[in-house]
Motif scaffolding. Structure first.
Motif, PDB file in Angstrom:
ATOM      1  N   VAL A  12      -1.599  -1.742  17.259  1.00 53.96           N
ATOM      2  CA  VAL A  12      -2.167  -0.487  16.720  1.00 53.96           C
ATOM      3  C   VAL A  12      -3.689  -0.393  16.934  1.00 53.96           C
ATOM      4  CG1 VAL A  12      -0.350  -0.036  15.038  1.00 53.96           C
ATOM      5  CG2 VAL A  12      -2.279  -1.485  14.397  1.00 53.96           C
ATOM      6  N   GLY A  13      -4.252  -1.409  17.589  1.00 50.31           N
ATOM      7  CA  GLY A  13      -5.671  -1.343  17.949  1.00 50.31           C
ATOM      8  C   GLY A  13      -6.642  -1.675  16.839  1.00 50.31           C
ATOM      9  N   VAL A  14      -6.231  -2.585  15.932  1.00 51.64           N
ATOM     10  CA  VAL A  14      -7.169  -3.058  14.905  1.00 51.64           C
ATOM     11  C   VAL A  14      -7.146  -4.588  14.850  1.00 51.64           C
ATOM     12  CG1 VAL A  14      -7.000  -0.973  13.477  1.00 51.64           C
ATOM     13  CG2 VAL A  14      -5.499  -2.901  13.000  1.00 51.64           C
ATOM     14  N   SER A  15      -8.063  -5.150  14.086  1.00 51.08           N
ATOM     15  CA  SER A  15      -8.168  -6.606  14.007  1.00 51.08           C
ATOM     16  C   SER A  15      -7.127  -7.206  13.049  1.00 51.08           C
ATOM     17  CB  SER A  15      -9.571  -6.982  13.531  1.00 51.08           C
ATOM     18  OG  SER A  15      -9.783  -6.448  12.246  1.00 51.08           O
ATOM     19  N   ARG A  16      -6.944  -8.509  13.146  1.00 50.74           N
ATOM     20  CA  ARG A  16      -6.050  -9.228  12.228  1.00 50.74           C
ATOM     21  C   ARG A  16      -6.541  -9.074  10.788  1.00 50.74           C
ATOM     22  NH1 ARG A  16      -5.949 -13.306   9.240  1.00 50.74           N
ATOM     23  NH2 ARG A  16      -8.077 -13.932   9.739  1.00 50.74           N
ATOM     24  N   GLN A  17      -7.862  -9.104  10.614  1.00 48.53           N
ATOM     25  CA  GLN A  17      -8.454  -8.966   9.276  1.00 48.53           C
ATOM     26  C   GLN A  17      -8.086  -7.607   8.658  1.00 48.53           C
ATOM     27  OE1 GLN A  17     -10.054 -10.079  11.953  1.00 48.53           O
ATOM     28  NE2 GLN A  17     -10.957 -12.053  11.430  1.00 48.53           N
ATOM     29  N   ALA A  18      -8.043  -6.573   9.502  1.00 44.48           N
ATOM     30  CA  ALA A  18      -7.696  -5.239   9.005  1.00 44.48           C
ATOM     31  C   ALA A  18      -6.243  -5.225   8.514  1.00 44.48           C
ATOM     32  CB  ALA A  18      -7.891  -4.201  10.110  1.00 44.48           C
ATOM     33  N   ILE A  19      -5.342  -5.821   9.288  1.00 41.29           N
ATOM     34  CA  ILE A  19      -3.927  -5.869   8.894  1.00 41.29           C
ATOM     35  C   ILE A  19      -3.780  -6.660   7.590  1.00 41.29           C
ATOM     36  CG2 ILE A  19      -1.626  -6.711   9.549  1.00 41.29           C
ATOM     37  CD1 ILE A  19      -2.549  -4.267  11.163  1.00 41.29           C
ATOM     38  N   ASN A  20      -4.479  -7.762   7.493  1.00 41.68           N
ATOM     39  CA  ASN A  20      -4.419  -8.588   6.282  1.00 41.68           C
ATOM     40  C   ASN A  20      -4.918  -7.799   5.060  1.00 41.68           C
ATOM     41  OD1 ASN A  20      -4.073 -11.226   4.925  1.00 41.68           O
ATOM     42  ND2 ASN A  20      -6.277 -11.025   4.634  1.00 41.68           N
ATOM     43  N   ALA A  21      -6.028  -7.087   5.236  1.00 43.79           N
ATOM     44  CA  ALA A  21      -6.589  -6.315   4.122  1.00 43.79           C
ATOM     45  C   ALA A  21      -5.645  -5.194   3.697  1.00 43.79           C
ATOM     46  CB  ALA A  21      -7.950  -5.740   4.524  1.00 43.79           C
ATOM     47  N   ILE A  22      -4.936  -4.593   4.651  1.00 47.11           N
ATOM     48  CA  ILE A  22      -3.976  -3.528   4.311  1.00 47.11           C
ATOM     49  C   ILE A  22      -2.783  -4.138   3.573  1.00 47.11           C
ATOM     50  CG2 ILE A  22      -2.394  -1.788   5.250  1.00 47.11           C
ATOM     51  CD1 ILE A  22      -4.382  -1.531   7.649  1.00 47.11           C
ATOM     52  N   GLU A  23      -2.277  -5.243   4.087  1.00 48.47           N
ATOM     53  CA  GLU A  23      -1.101  -5.892   3.474  1.00 48.47           C
ATOM     54  C   GLU A  23      -1.371  -6.325   2.030  1.00 48.47           C
ATOM     55  OE1 GLU A  23       1.283  -7.788   7.299  1.00 48.47           O
ATOM     56  OE2 GLU A  23       0.357  -9.124   5.843  1.00 48.47           O
ATOM     57  N   THR A  24      -2.564  -6.805   1.793  1.00 45.48           N
ATOM     58  CA  THR A  24      -2.889  -7.270   0.432  1.00 45.48           C
ATOM     59  C   THR A  24      -3.276  -6.112  -0.494  1.00 45.48           C
ATOM     60  OG1 THR A  24      -5.147  -7.717   1.167  1.00 45.48           O
ATOM     61  CG2 THR A  24      -3.632  -9.598   1.128  1.00 45.48           C
ATOM     62  N   GLY A  25      -3.315  -4.904   0.064  1.00 43.18           N
ATOM     63  CA  GLY A  25      -3.630  -3.729  -0.749  1.00 43.18           C
ATOM     64  C   GLY A  25      -5.111  -3.579  -1.056  1.00 43.18           C
ATOM     65  N   LYS A  26      -5.948  -4.360  -0.356  1.00 44.71           N
ATOM     66  CA  LYS A  26      -7.393  -4.284  -0.602  1.00 44.71           C
ATOM     67  C   LYS A  26      -8.042  -3.139   0.180  1.00 44.71           C
ATOM     68  CE  LYS A  26      -7.817  -8.134  -3.094  1.00 44.71           C
ATOM     69  NZ  LYS A  26      -8.039  -9.447  -2.532  1.00 44.71           N
ATOM     70  N   TYR A  27      -7.353  -2.711   1.229  1.00 42.46           N
ATOM     71  CA  TYR A  27      -7.921  -1.655   2.075  1.00 42.46           C
ATOM     72  C   TYR A  27      -6.835  -0.624   2.399  1.00 42.46           C
ATOM     73  CZ  TYR A  27      -9.766   0.639   6.240  1.00 42.46           C
ATOM     74  OH  TYR A  27     -10.175   1.581   7.149  1.00 42.46           O
ATOM     75  N   ASP A  28      -7.152   0.645   2.143  1.00 42.69           N
ATOM     76  CA  ASP A  28      -6.225   1.725   2.491  1.00 42.69           C
ATOM     77  C   ASP A  28      -6.588   2.254   3.874  1.00 42.69           C
ATOM     78  OD1 ASP A  28      -4.994   1.524   0.036  1.00 42.69           O
ATOM     79  OD2 ASP A  28      -6.321   2.987  -0.908  1.00 42.69           O
ATOM     80  N   PRO A  29      -5.628   2.243   4.799  1.00 39.57           N
ATOM     81  CA  PRO A  29      -5.965   2.686   6.165  1.00 39.57           C
ATOM     82  C   PRO A  29      -6.195   4.192   6.235  1.00 39.57           C
ATOM     83  CG  PRO A  29      -3.607   2.322   5.979  1.00 39.57           C
ATOM     84  CD  PRO A  29      -4.210   1.889   4.674  1.00 39.57           C
ATOM     85  N   SER A  30      -6.844   4.620   7.307  1.00 35.79           N
ATOM     86  CA  SER A  30      -7.028   6.058   7.537  1.00 35.79           C
ATOM     87  C   SER A  30      -5.658   6.662   7.836  1.00 35.79           C
ATOM     88  CB  SER A  30      -7.959   6.274   8.732  1.00 35.79           C
ATOM     89  OG  SER A  30      -7.334   5.794   9.914  1.00 35.79           O
ATOM     90  N   LEU A  31      -5.569   7.973   7.783  1.00 34.89           N
ATOM     91  CA  LEU A  31      -4.290   8.647   8.050  1.00 34.89           C
ATOM     92  C   LEU A  31      -3.803   8.361   9.482  1.00 34.89           C
ATOM     93  CD1 LEU A  31      -2.108  10.379   6.833  1.00 34.89           C
ATOM     94  CD2 LEU A  31      -3.403  12.401   7.461  1.00 34.89           C
ATOM     95  N   PRO A  32      -4.673   8.456  10.501  1.00 38.35           N
ATOM     96  CA  PRO A  32      -4.183   8.145  11.858  1.00 38.35           C
ATOM     97  C   PRO A  32      -3.631   6.719  11.976  1.00 38.35           C
ATOM     98  CG  PRO A  32      -6.296   9.249  11.993  1.00 38.35           C
ATOM     99  CD  PRO A  32      -6.064   8.958  10.552  1.00 38.35           C
ATOM    100  N   LEU A  33      -4.305   5.754  11.339  1.00 44.30           N
ATOM    101  CA  LEU A  33      -3.819   4.364  11.421  1.00 44.30           C
ATOM    102  C   LEU A  33      -2.505   4.207  10.661  1.00 44.30           C
ATOM    103  CD1 LEU A  33      -4.084   1.442  12.285  1.00 44.30           C
ATOM    104  CD2 LEU A  33      -5.655   1.058  10.370  1.00 44.30           C
ATOM    105  N   ALA A  34      -2.400   4.842   9.497  1.00 46.56           N
ATOM    106  CA  ALA A  34      -1.149   4.779   8.719  1.00 46.56           C
ATOM    107  C   ALA A  34       0.000   5.373   9.528  1.00 46.56           C
ATOM    108  CB  ALA A  34      -1.328   5.532   7.405  1.00 46.56           C
TER     109      ALA A  34
END
Lengths: 132, 66
Positions: free
Chosen positions: B23-45
């Motif tokens: 999806v064109g993002v870093s591993r850290q971004a996926i980890n932050a989304i999975e743990t609920g610490k970061y809500d992705p933008s609508l296009p990424l979601a």
């Protein structure tokens, strides 16, 4: 023959290296006594222009590097920059008051700039820890 | 915002790094989304949901506190 495209990250690293060397060169070149003494006007204007002109490409390359990152890392950068801005604002304001009260010598402008960059880098390391 | 990203990723047997690359993002971004610490933008979601063949609502769920 098909043109082979250079990896954007490799190209960016090259640009960082080139602009940093350019800036270091202009930084050294402008650190002369001419700036601080009433020499030729043209010479002083040229030194200032070279100094600022050598620094601008570094700023553009760093801005480009942030734009190339994904949305999560851009967020980390924005938070780190906000922290750096806030801390620098407090420190520079406090140091000015302390200077006016006669407690400390004047805080150099370049010191403020260096402090902001240092805090930015520290915040870049610390901020991602809150997202684990 | 709650999400089922970790479960879906496990079903597809992908690592965080692999999903990030898709999806064109870093591993850290996926980890932050999975743990609920970061809500992705609508296009990424939408990219993530489409990748798993789901709708955005099937992957992400709004919580009462959001």
């Amino acid at each position: 023959m098909a043109e082979q495209k250079l990896d954007p990250n490799v190209r960016l690293l090259g640009q960082v290296a080139v602009t940093t060397i350019l800036w270091a060169g202009t930084f050294v070149a402008t650190k002369t006594d001419t700036l601080g003494h009433p020499g030729s006007l043209a010479m002083r204007v040229a030194l200032v222009a070279i100094g600022v002109g050598g620094f601008l490409p570094v700023v553009f390359v760093y801005a480009k590097s942030i734009r190339m990152q994904d949305e999560f890392n851009q967020r980390i950068h924005y938070i780190a920059l906000s922290i750096a801005f806030a801390v620098t604002a407090v420190v520079s304001y406090a140091s000015d008051l302390l200077y006016q009260a006669g407690f400390i010598p004047p805080f150099p402008t370049i010191g403020t700039w260096a402090l902001m960059v240092a805090i930015w880098f520290v915040a870049m390391i610390v901020t991602p820890r809150f997202y684990r | 915002m709650k999400n089922r990203l970790r479960v879906l990723r496990a079903e597809f047997n992908w690592s965080q790094m692999e999903l990030g690359l898709r999806v064109g993002v870093s591993r850290q971004a996926i980890n932050a989304i999975e743990t609920g610490k970061y809500d992705p933008s609508l296009p990424l979601a939408m990219k993530l949901a489409r990748l798993f063949g789901k709708s955005v609502e099937e992957v992400f769920e709004l919580e009462e506190t959001d």
